[in-house]
Enzyme design. Structure first.
Site, short mmCIF file in Angstrom:
data_model
loop_
_atom_site.label_atom_id
_atom_site.label_comp_id
_atom_site.label_asym_id
_atom_site.label_seq_id
_atom_site.Cartn_x
_atom_site.Cartn_y
_atom_site.Cartn_z
N VAL A 206 0.86 -1.19 0.00
CA VAL A 206 0.00 0.00 0.00
C VAL A 206 0.90 1.23 0.00
O VAL A 206 1.70 1.40 0.92
CB VAL A 206 -0.92 0.03 1.24
CG1 VAL A 206 -1.82 1.27 1.20
CG2 VAL A 206 -1.74 -1.24 1.36
N HIS A 207 0.77 2.08 -1.03
CA HIS A 207 1.61 3.28 -1.03
C HIS A 207 0.99 4.45 -1.77
O HIS A 207 1.43 5.58 -1.62
CB HIS A 207 2.97 2.98 -1.67
CG HIS A 207 2.94 2.98 -3.17
ND1 HIS A 207 2.46 1.92 -3.90
CD2 HIS A 207 3.30 3.93 -4.07
CE1 HIS A 207 2.56 2.19 -5.19
NE2 HIS A 207 3.04 3.40 -5.32
N ARG A 208 -0.04 4.23 -2.60
CA ARG A 208 -0.57 5.31 -3.43
C ARG A 208 -1.18 6.41 -2.57
O ARG A 208 -1.82 6.16 -1.55
CB ARG A 208 -1.64 4.77 -4.37
CG ARG A 208 -1.10 3.82 -5.43
CD ARG A 208 -1.02 4.47 -6.77
NE ARG A 208 -0.53 3.54 -7.78
CZ ARG A 208 -0.25 3.90 -9.02
NH1 ARG A 208 -0.39 5.16 -9.38
NH2 ARG A 208 0.20 3.03 -9.89
N ARG A 241 5.97 6.09 3.19
CA ARG A 241 4.81 7.00 3.17
C ARG A 241 3.65 6.40 3.97
O ARG A 241 2.99 7.10 4.74
CB ARG A 241 4.36 7.25 1.74
CG ARG A 241 3.06 8.06 1.65
CD ARG A 241 2.46 7.99 0.27
NE ARG A 241 3.22 8.78 -0.69
CZ ARG A 241 3.07 8.68 -2.01
NH1 ARG A 241 2.20 7.83 -2.51
NH2 ARG A 241 3.78 9.43 -2.81
N ASP A 280 -1.99 -1.73 -4.29
CA ASP A 280 -2.43 -0.57 -5.06
C ASP A 280 -1.36 -0.16 -6.08
O ASP A 280 -1.46 0.87 -6.73
CB ASP A 280 -2.81 0.61 -4.16
CG ASP A 280 -1.66 1.10 -3.28
OD1 ASP A 280 -0.52 0.62 -3.44
OD2 ASP A 280 -1.91 1.97 -2.42
#
Length: 349
Positions: A206-208, A241, A280
């Site tokens: 998950v990073h978007r 992030r 994602d």
């Protein structure tokens, strides 16, 4: 004199793609390469390790530009890239994918009248709220050579009036996956290190920004993963992030097996032996297919529509997967060599 290709990279997916193309450039007569690393991914686990593992020569120029908003980061990259282009005088500037590094490189080159070659041209999510969509659209319209991974990407370009210099070459990520999986099976100990059994866990990323910048969205994604953890261990290599966002928003990551970001070879092995993938990331969606592992995309759309129509992927809020079938569009693992040949034979004139 060999034709000089100046490659601009800055983020994990670009290192992986550039590794395959750089190897092909080294094996193609009449080409040489210089690389700029913008520094967009600066953590050693997100950057340096990829150069070590994937046989990429160290970048000649390292800009160390990271952090800040999109405009701030892109502006600093532009300022740093321009004098390098003036000094290096490349025949082509090559950019990858959809990051701020891609946008800055294509803008700097076009203003200096240096032709741009875009790897992964023509991808569209048709969601202009995604900064990546803006980056890829602008880059495509600044580019002279468009290396598209699929016929859908070619059609997307044609719909926007871009048809000259467009080549369906297949997907360089497939080249990279074939190379990495062989090395990972021989050398990676990540499964034993994490005490994982093959086909007894799922892997998630998950990073978007659309998932990390909205507290409600991040909580929904984490809750989705925690539900899945009731049946299989969910291994989550945590992007910096996402780690910062979860801490700032008080999002609890309990019940997930959170680990630090891993190198490409370890990730290849984790993907290869997972029972399912939740992500994602556009790149990881495709890597899941290359390893023939079913994927669920933690977004409301995907650029890689073939993975959905061919039954290997589904949107997390969408219908169940279709019947699985092979995706011929992505080629046979020789896309990088086709790109190198096109760079050697094409003049920007």
């Amino acid at each position: 004199m060999p034709r000089k290709i100046l490659t601009i990279v800055g983020a994990r997916p670009q290192f992986i793609k550039a590794a395959a193309v750089s190897r092909a450039i080294r094996e193609t007569d009449g080409l040489s390469e210089v690389m700029i690393h913008t520094g967009q991914h600066f953590d050693s686990n997100m950057s340096d390790i990829f150069f070590e593992e994937l046989d990429i020569r160290k970048p000649k120029h390292h800009l160390a530009v990271n952090g800040g908003g999109h405009g701030d980061m892109t502006g600093r990259m532009l300022m740093a890239i321009e004098p390098i282009l003036v000094a290096e005088r490349p025949d082509w500037v090559m950019v990858y994918g959809d990051t701020n590094s891609t946008l800055a490189g294509s803008l700097a080159a076009s203003k200096l009248h240096i032709p741009v070659a875009h790897v992964e041209a023509g991808l569209r999510s048709f969601n202009r709220r995604m900064p990546e969509e803006i980056n890829r659209v602008v880059t495509d319209h600044l580019s002279t050579l468009h290396f598209s991974p699929t016929s859908t990407a070619v059609a997307n370009l044609a719909a926007e009036g871009v048809s000259k210099g467009v080549h369906h070459v297949g997907d360089v990520m497939y080249d990279a996956t074939l190379f990495a999986t062989s090395k990972a099976e021989q050398g990676s100990t990540v499964l034993s290190d994490l005490k994982l059994r093959p086909k007894a866990y799922v892997i998630a990323t998950v990073h978007r920004a659309e998932n990390t910048d909205d507290p409600g969205q991040l909580r929904a994604v984490v809750q989705f993963l925690q539900e899945r953890a009731k049946s299989h261990s969910v291994v989550l290599p945590l992007h910096p992030r996402t780690r910062q966002a979860a801490s700032r928003m008080g999002v609890n990551l309990d019940r997930l097996q959170v680990i630090d970001p891993v190198g490409y070879l370890d990730m290849a092995k984790l993907l290869h032996h997972a029972v399912e993938v939740y992500t994602d990331s556009g790149g990881v969606q495709k890597e899941a297919y290359f390893h023939r592992v079913p994927c669920t995309t933690l977004r409301d759309e995907t650029e890689w529509t073939e993975t959905v129509t061919h039954g290997w992927n589904r949107l997390w809020k969408g219908p169940e997967r279709l019947t699985q079938r092979e995706i011929e569009e992505y080629g046979k693992g020789r896309a990088a060599f086709d790109i190198a040949k096109l760079l050697a034979s094409n003049s920007a004139a």
